[in-house]
Write an enzyme that holds these catalytic residues in place. Structure first.
Site, PDB file in Angstrom:
ATOM      1  N   ASP A  35       0.685  -1.432  -0.093  1.00 47.26           N
ATOM      2  CA  ASP A  35      -0.157  -0.124   0.088  1.00 47.26           C
ATOM      3  C   ASP A  35       0.780   1.287  -0.184  1.00 47.26           C
ATOM      4  O   ASP A  35       1.993   1.375   0.475  1.00 47.26           O
ATOM      5  CB  ASP A  35      -0.750   0.159   1.305  1.00 47.26           C
ATOM      6  CG  ASP A  35      -2.147   0.926   1.254  1.00 47.26           C
ATOM      7  OD1 ASP A  35      -2.252   1.416   0.009  1.00 47.26           O
ATOM      8  OD2 ASP A  35      -2.708   1.046   2.212  1.00 47.26           O
ATOM      9  N   ASN A  37       1.362   3.532  -2.802  1.00 53.22           N
ATOM     10  CA  ASN A  37       2.060   3.928  -4.112  1.00 53.22           C
ATOM     11  C   ASN A  37       1.344   5.121  -4.695  1.00 53.22           C
ATOM     12  O   ASN A  37       2.150   6.087  -5.045  1.00 53.22           O
ATOM     13  CB  ASN A  37       1.760   3.055  -5.285  1.00 53.22           C
ATOM     14  CG  ASN A  37       2.201   1.497  -5.301  1.00 53.22           C
ATOM     15  OD1 ASN A  37       2.984   1.214  -4.436  1.00 53.22           O
ATOM     16  ND2 ASN A  37       1.649   0.587  -5.920  1.00 53.22           N
ATOM     17  N   SER A  80      -7.068  -6.049  -5.855  1.00 50.77           N
ATOM     18  CA  SER A  80      -8.224  -6.489  -5.027  1.00 50.77           C
ATOM     19  C   SER A  80      -9.429  -6.524  -5.963  1.00 50.77           C
ATOM     20  O   SER A  80      -9.674  -5.756  -6.908  1.00 50.77           O
ATOM     21  CB  SER A  80      -8.598  -5.781  -3.860  1.00 50.77           C
ATOM     22  OG  SER A  80      -8.980  -4.589  -3.966  1.00 50.77           O
ATOM     23  N   ASN A  83     -10.368  -3.088  -6.379  1.00 47.98           N
ATOM     24  CA  ASN A  83      -9.887  -2.320  -6.987  1.00 47.98           C
ATOM     25  C   ASN A  83     -10.186  -1.856  -8.357  1.00 47.98           C
ATOM     26  O   ASN A  83     -10.159  -0.898  -9.216  1.00 47.98           O
ATOM     27  CB  ASN A  83      -8.427  -2.662  -7.045  1.00 47.98           C
ATOM     28  CG  ASN A  83      -7.306  -2.376  -6.048  1.00 47.98           C
ATOM     29  OD1 ASN A  83      -6.464  -3.217  -5.769  1.00 47.98           O
ATOM     30  ND2 ASN A  83      -7.826  -1.470  -5.185  1.00 47.98           N
ATOM     31  N   ARG A  86     -11.675   1.502  -9.307  1.00 45.89           N
ATOM     32  CA  ARG A  86     -10.673   2.673  -9.573  1.00 45.89           C
ATOM     33  C   ARG A  86     -10.941   3.463 -10.849  1.00 45.89           C
ATOM     34  O   ARG A  86     -11.543   2.775 -11.704  1.00 45.89           O
ATOM     35  CB  ARG A  86      -9.197   2.309  -9.275  1.00 45.89           C
ATOM     36  CG  ARG A  86      -8.853   1.980  -7.774  1.00 45.89           C
ATOM     37  CD  ARG A  86      -7.480   1.877  -7.597  1.00 45.89           C
ATOM     38  NE  ARG A  86      -7.385   1.686  -6.137  1.00 45.89           N
ATOM     39  CZ  ARG A  86      -6.141   1.977  -5.576  1.00 45.89           C
ATOM     40  NH1 ARG A  86      -5.154   2.507  -6.235  1.00 45.89           N
ATOM     41  NH2 ARG A  86      -5.933   1.694  -4.338  1.00 45.89           N
ATOM     42  N   ARG A 203       1.833  -5.059   6.311  1.00 41.50           N
ATOM     43  CA  ARG A 203       1.270  -3.971   5.471  1.00 41.50           C
ATOM     44  C   ARG A 203       2.006  -2.716   5.513  1.00 41.50           C
ATOM     45  O   ARG A 203       2.601  -2.279   6.540  1.00 41.50           O
ATOM     46  CB  ARG A 203      -0.120  -3.762   5.840  1.00 41.50           C
ATOM     47  CG  ARG A 203      -0.956  -2.577   5.149  1.00 41.50           C
ATOM     48  CD  ARG A 203      -2.555  -2.675   5.415  1.00 41.50           C
ATOM     49  NE  ARG A 203      -3.191  -1.804   4.472  1.00 41.50           N
ATOM     50  CZ  ARG A 203      -4.355  -1.986   4.190  1.00 41.50           C
ATOM     51  NH1 ARG A 203      -5.300  -2.679   4.571  1.00 41.50           N
ATOM     52  NH2 ARG A 203      -4.815  -0.903   3.169  1.00 41.50           N
ATOM     53  N   ILE A 210      -6.679  -5.352   7.377  1.00 44.56           N
ATOM     54  CA  ILE A 210      -6.649  -6.514   6.544  1.00 44.56           C
ATOM     55  C   ILE A 210      -7.233  -6.584   4.991  1.00 44.56           C
ATOM     56  O   ILE A 210      -6.749  -6.956   4.023  1.00 44.56           O
ATOM     57  CB  ILE A 210      -7.304  -7.637   7.143  1.00 44.56           C
ATOM     58  CG1 ILE A 210      -6.215  -8.077   8.495  1.00 44.56           C
ATOM     59  CG2 ILE A 210      -7.446  -8.869   6.321  1.00 44.56           C
ATOM     60  CD1 ILE A 210      -4.762  -8.351   8.164  1.00 44.56           C
ATOM     61  N   SER A 211      -8.212  -5.308   4.825  1.00 40.61           N
ATOM     62  CA  SER A 211      -8.753  -5.230   3.623  1.00 40.61           C
ATOM     63  C   SER A 211      -9.267  -6.471   2.826  1.00 40.61           C
ATOM     64  O   SER A 211      -8.649  -6.621   1.731  1.00 40.61           O
ATOM     65  CB  SER A 211      -7.774  -4.313   2.859  1.00 40.61           C
ATOM     66  OG  SER A 211      -7.526  -3.049   3.450  1.00 40.61           O
TER      67      SER A 211
END
Ligand code: FPP
Length: 275
Positions: A35, A37, A80, A83, A86, A203, A210-211
């Site tokens: 995580d 970026n 994920s 995602n 997005r 993480r 934990i997503s």
């Protein structure tokens, strides 16, 4: 210590950390939520995709380091199920980067005896990415070193639900009986079937969630959170996480006294499900 930040080992150099690492007690399976970026790019006034590109370089460094250290399996959360929401251009850029990564890294995987696998709904991915996934999987299938497992279009609840569906189909067909269902048997229906028990989840970027990642598998895993953004994470910090992991007492529900009789702080054989 269950939830910790990297305070104790943050100041040490790579060499000092390596000297503290016991390579005979490494976690067998490490998973990473990569995580930060976007924030890395924003901090430099760059588009988000620049952060993903730099993140891809970190992937190379961490895959190489993990394999050389002797970790058995590394699962990376690259995309994920959520995602997909997005912006279209960012999704397309991530898919292109994945394809580029596979094209560029096949050689490195072969040199390091790495076997490539994926978890998640890879059928959702664009054709070019799927083609390279299949090619790299096939060409590395016989490798016997570290398993590099990339989570793509992945969600932990989805994975458990799919496992339940497959189990239900076996049940209806009379291939299994409800009495025969154990945790170990159910694990065999998950995408991670065949991988070693998950020992450590890292993480980056300071988020403590934990997503929807490896929900079943995290049951007894140690969690390591660092403020570093993924593009700034590197071999030194990976070793710091491993040293921190080795400093923890993994009790699996037992008392500290009982543990002395088992195997100290390292990974416990047989998955450590005893309570
Ligand atoms: C999360 O950071 C990162 C992702 C959703 C993608 C991860 C992708 C890579 C590391 C590069 C490509 C991967 C491979 C395996 C080749 P974020 O964008 O959510 O960051 P933010 O929270 O700072 O916005």
């Amino acid at each position: 210590m269950l939830l910790t930040r990297d305070g104790q080992v943050a100041e040490l150099s790579r060499e000092e950390l390596l000297a503290r690492l016991d390579t005979s007690r490494l976690p067998r399976h490490v998973a990473i939520i990569m995580d930060g970026n976007g924030r890395w790019a924003a901090n430099r006034g760059l588009p988000r995709v620049a952060g993903h590109k730099k993140g891809m370089e970190t992937v190379r460094e961490i895959v190489t380091a993990s394999s050389k250290l002797g970790i058995k399996a590394l699962t990376l959360y690259a995309f994920s199920l959520e995602n997909w929401k997005r912006p279209r251009l960012e999704v397309e850029a991530l898919m292109s980067l994945l394809t580029l990564y596979l094209q560029n890294e096949l050689k490195l995987m072969q040199e390091n005896n790495i076997k490539f696998t994926t978890i998640g709904r890879t059928d959702d991915l664009p054709g070019a990415a799927r083609k390279w996934i299949d090619k790299v999987k096939a060409e590395t299938a016989g490798n016997t070193g570290m398993v590099l497992d990339i989570a793509l279009s992945y969600g932990g609840r989805w994975e458990i639900m799919e496992a339940a569906k497959k189990y239900g189909a076996d049940l209806l067909a009379g291939r299994v009986s409800p009495q025969g269902l154990t945790e170990e048997a159910f694990s065999g229906y998950l995408d991670t079937a065949g991988l070693p028990e998950l020992d450590l989840v890292i993480r980056t970027s300071g988020e403590m969630r934990i997503s929807n990642f490896l929900l079943w598998q995290t049951a007894y895993a140690e969690l390591y959170f660092t403020d570093s953004l993924w593009p700034d994470f590197g071999e030194r910090e990976l070793i710091a996480a491993l040293v921190d992991y080795q400093g923890r007492e993994r009790r699996f529900g037992r008392t500290g006294e009982q543990l002395g009789a088992v195997n100290g702080n390292g990974a416990m054989e047989g998955g450590g499900h005893a309570v």
